[in-house]
Write a protein that holds these residues in place. Structure first.
Motif, PDB file in Angstrom:
ATOM      1  N   PHE A  41       0.425  -1.201  -0.434  1.00  0.00           N
ATOM      2  CA  PHE A  41       0.028   0.011   0.165  1.00  0.00           C
ATOM      3  C   PHE A  41       1.349   1.397  -0.008  1.00  0.00           C
ATOM      4  N   THR A  42       0.455   2.132  -0.528  1.00  0.00           N
ATOM      5  CA  THR A  42       1.106   3.432  -0.970  1.00  0.00           C
ATOM      6  C   THR A  42       0.294   4.552   0.410  1.00  0.00           C
ATOM      7  N   GLY A  43       1.045   5.104   0.816  1.00  0.00           N
ATOM      8  CA  GLY A  43       0.033   6.181   1.932  1.00  0.00           C
ATOM      9  C   GLY A  43      -0.627   7.233   1.512  1.00  0.00           C
ATOM     10  N   VAL A  44      -1.326   7.943   2.066  1.00  0.00           N
ATOM     11  CA  VAL A  44      -2.392   8.917   1.553  1.00  0.00           C
ATOM     12  C   VAL A  44      -1.763   9.841   1.584  1.00  0.00           C
ATOM     13  N   ASP A  45      -2.107  11.154   0.411  1.00  0.00           N
ATOM     14  CA  ASP A  45      -2.009  12.240   0.759  1.00  0.00           C
ATOM     15  C   ASP A  45      -1.901  12.994   1.769  1.00  0.00           C
ATOM     16  N   THR A  46      -2.131  13.543   2.532  1.00  0.00           N
ATOM     17  CA  THR A  46      -1.882  14.572   3.688  1.00  0.00           C
ATOM     18  C   THR A  46      -1.941  15.908   3.447  1.00  0.00           C
ATOM     19  N   VAL A  47      -2.512  16.210   2.299  1.00  0.00           N
ATOM     20  CA  VAL A  47      -2.631  17.780   2.205  1.00  0.00           C
ATOM     21  C   VAL A  47      -3.523  18.195   2.601  1.00  0.00           C
ATOM     22  N   PHE A  48      -4.612  17.250   2.831  1.00  0.00           N
ATOM     23  CA  PHE A  48      -6.161  18.130   3.579  1.00  0.00           C
ATOM     24  C   PHE A  48      -6.865  17.773   4.546  1.00  0.00           C
ATOM     25  N   GLN A  49      -4.210  16.972   5.521  1.00  0.00           N
ATOM     26  CA  GLN A  49      -4.619  17.185   7.337  1.00  0.00           C
ATOM     27  C   GLN A  49      -3.931  18.358   7.825  1.00  0.00           C
ATOM     28  N   PRO A  50      -4.679  19.631   8.008  1.00  0.00           N
ATOM     29  CA  PRO A  50      -3.346  20.525   8.668  1.00  0.00           C
ATOM     30  C   PRO A  50      -1.780  20.058   9.461  1.00  0.00           C
ATOM     31  N   VAL A  51      -2.322  19.258  10.099  1.00  0.00           N
ATOM     32  CA  VAL A  51      -1.684  18.792  11.305  1.00  0.00           C
ATOM     33  C   VAL A  51      -0.844  18.010  10.316  1.00  0.00           C
ATOM     34  N   PHE A  52      -0.508  16.979   9.380  1.00  0.00           N
ATOM     35  CA  PHE A  52       0.035  15.830   8.840  1.00  0.00           C
ATOM     36  C   PHE A  52       1.041  16.506   7.624  1.00  0.00           C
ATOM     37  N   ARG A  53      -0.088  18.466   6.525  1.00  0.00           N
ATOM     38  CA  ARG A  53       0.111  18.518   5.604  1.00  0.00           C
ATOM     39  C   ARG A  53       2.100  18.231   5.673  1.00  0.00           C
ATOM     40  N   THR A  54       2.255  18.997   6.252  1.00  0.00           N
ATOM     41  CA  THR A  54       4.021  19.453   6.780  1.00  0.00           C
ATOM     42  C   THR A  54       5.599  17.413   6.370  1.00  0.00           C
ATOM     43  N   ILE A  55       4.085  16.505   6.592  1.00  0.00           N
ATOM     44  CA  ILE A  55       5.156  15.399   6.247  1.00  0.00           C
ATOM     45  C   ILE A  55       4.768  14.796   5.061  1.00  0.00           C
ATOM     46  N   ARG A  56       3.479  16.195   3.947  1.00  0.00           N
ATOM     47  CA  ARG A  56       3.286  15.086   3.008  1.00  0.00           C
ATOM     48  C   ARG A  56       4.670  14.671   1.543  1.00  0.00           C
ATOM     49  N   GLY A  57       5.671  15.222   1.695  1.00  0.00           N
ATOM     50  CA  GLY A  57       6.650  14.902   1.043  1.00  0.00           C
ATOM     51  C   GLY A  57       7.667  14.093   1.521  1.00  0.00           C
ATOM     52  N   LYS A  58       7.600  13.669   3.598  1.00  0.00           N
ATOM     53  CA  LYS A  58       7.987  12.181   3.419  1.00  0.00           C
ATOM     54  C   LYS A  58       7.257  11.165   2.936  1.00  0.00           C
ATOM     55  N   VAL A  59       5.965  11.526   2.766  1.00  0.00           N
ATOM     56  CA  VAL A  59       5.109   9.554   2.153  1.00  0.00           C
ATOM     57  C   VAL A  59       5.574  10.030   0.973  1.00  0.00           C
ATOM     58  N   ALA A  60       5.355  10.732   0.147  1.00  0.00           N
ATOM     59  CA  ALA A  60       5.277  10.801  -1.260  1.00  0.00           C
ATOM     60  C   ALA A  60       6.675  10.804  -1.051  1.00  0.00           C
TER      61      ALA A  60
END
Length: 270
Positions: free
Chosen positions: A124-143
């Motif tokens: 499974f890939t991870g979810v795009d966290t762009v919609f979650q303000p708390v986790f938006r900062t880790i979007r690059g790590k998830v990608a």
């Protein structure tokens, strides 16, 4: 769908991972451990094709990828599955200071061990966290982690369930109150995605979420404060104390058994 029934190549499914696969966020009194989740929903559909189909779920909430490697991989292989799902690394990636490449290297070793069994493997890939303000900062790590997941899948001939591409998961109505785990709508969506990834015909339809609540800015901020006190602060405290939400939890389905609803009796061999 009965008239179009086909014979599937799998007879035993084992799921490994963390809270996502355990089913946290999808409470159900009729399910083992009081949780249903995407893996139960997925296995229920597969069991419709074969009454002898068996399913085990070794996932435990809060587990880091090395813990999954140490505690679940050998146990999964001992059950002789021909279909394995592995979603691991999410708890590592969201922690401050972690390297998504290092996490992916550990996942590569896990998938490599599981693939030696010859089973079909779902990752499974991870979810795009762009919609979650708390986790938006880790979007690059998830990608970055997701690109590694795709590379691992290609290397080991795995099937990828691409959560990043699921637009429904950008909707808060698909998430539980802790904003970290999927609710019943979300788990249903993942079950559909996993079946589609394996090209399994099924009757699961998209579910309509409830209407969006009408909140003004003040109400939304008040909810944010309540959420932080109830969920974020305890999570941070556990990290500081090196505790896990899964420390006293055991696997809800440690042995292969029928995946049919309301049937939890252990399967006697294969």
């Amino acid at each position: 769908m009965a008239e179009d029934r086909i014979e599937l190549p799998w007879a035993r499914f084992v799921a490994v991972g963390d809270s996502f696969t355990e089913g946290v966020g999808d409470p159900d009194a009729d399910s083992p451990g009081g949780l249903r989740g995407w893996a139960d929903r997925f296995a229920e559909v597969l069991s419709d094709y074969d009454e002898e189909f068996a399913y085990a779920n070794l996932a435990v909430r809060g587990k880091l990828i090395q813990q999954i490697a140490d505690e679940q991989v050998d146990a999964a292989l001992d059950l002789r599955p021909d279909l394995i799902s592995v979603c691991a690394g999410g708890n590592d990636v969201i922690r401050p200071g972690t390297d998504p490449d290092e996490v992916a290297a550990r996942l590569d070793r896990v998938v490599g061990r599981l693939s030696e069994s010859g089973a079909t493997i779902l990752v499974f890939t991870g979810v795009d966290t762009v919609f979650q303000p708390v986790f938006r900062t880790i979007r690059g790590k998830v990608a970055i982690f997701n690109e590694n997941v795709r590379k691992i899948a290609l290397k080991h001939d795995c099937v990828v369930v691409d959560q990043w591409a699921l637009e429904e998961l950008q909707d808060s109505r698909y998430w539980a109150g802790d904003r970290l785990h999927l609710n019943a709508l979300g788990h249903h969506t993942i079950a559909r995605a996993a079946l589609d990834a394996l090209n399994v015909p099924h009757d699961l339809k998209p579910l309509d979420p409830p209407p969006l609540p009408r909140h003004n800015w003040r109400q939304a901020r008040k909810e944010d404060v309540v959420w932080a006190r109830a969920h974020l602060v305890p999570w941070v405290i556990r990290r500081i104390k090196h505790l896990s939400s899964g420390d006293d939890i055991v696997a809800k389905r440690p042995q292969p058994e029928s995946a049919r609803r309301g049937h939890h009796g252990a399967e006697n061999g294969r």
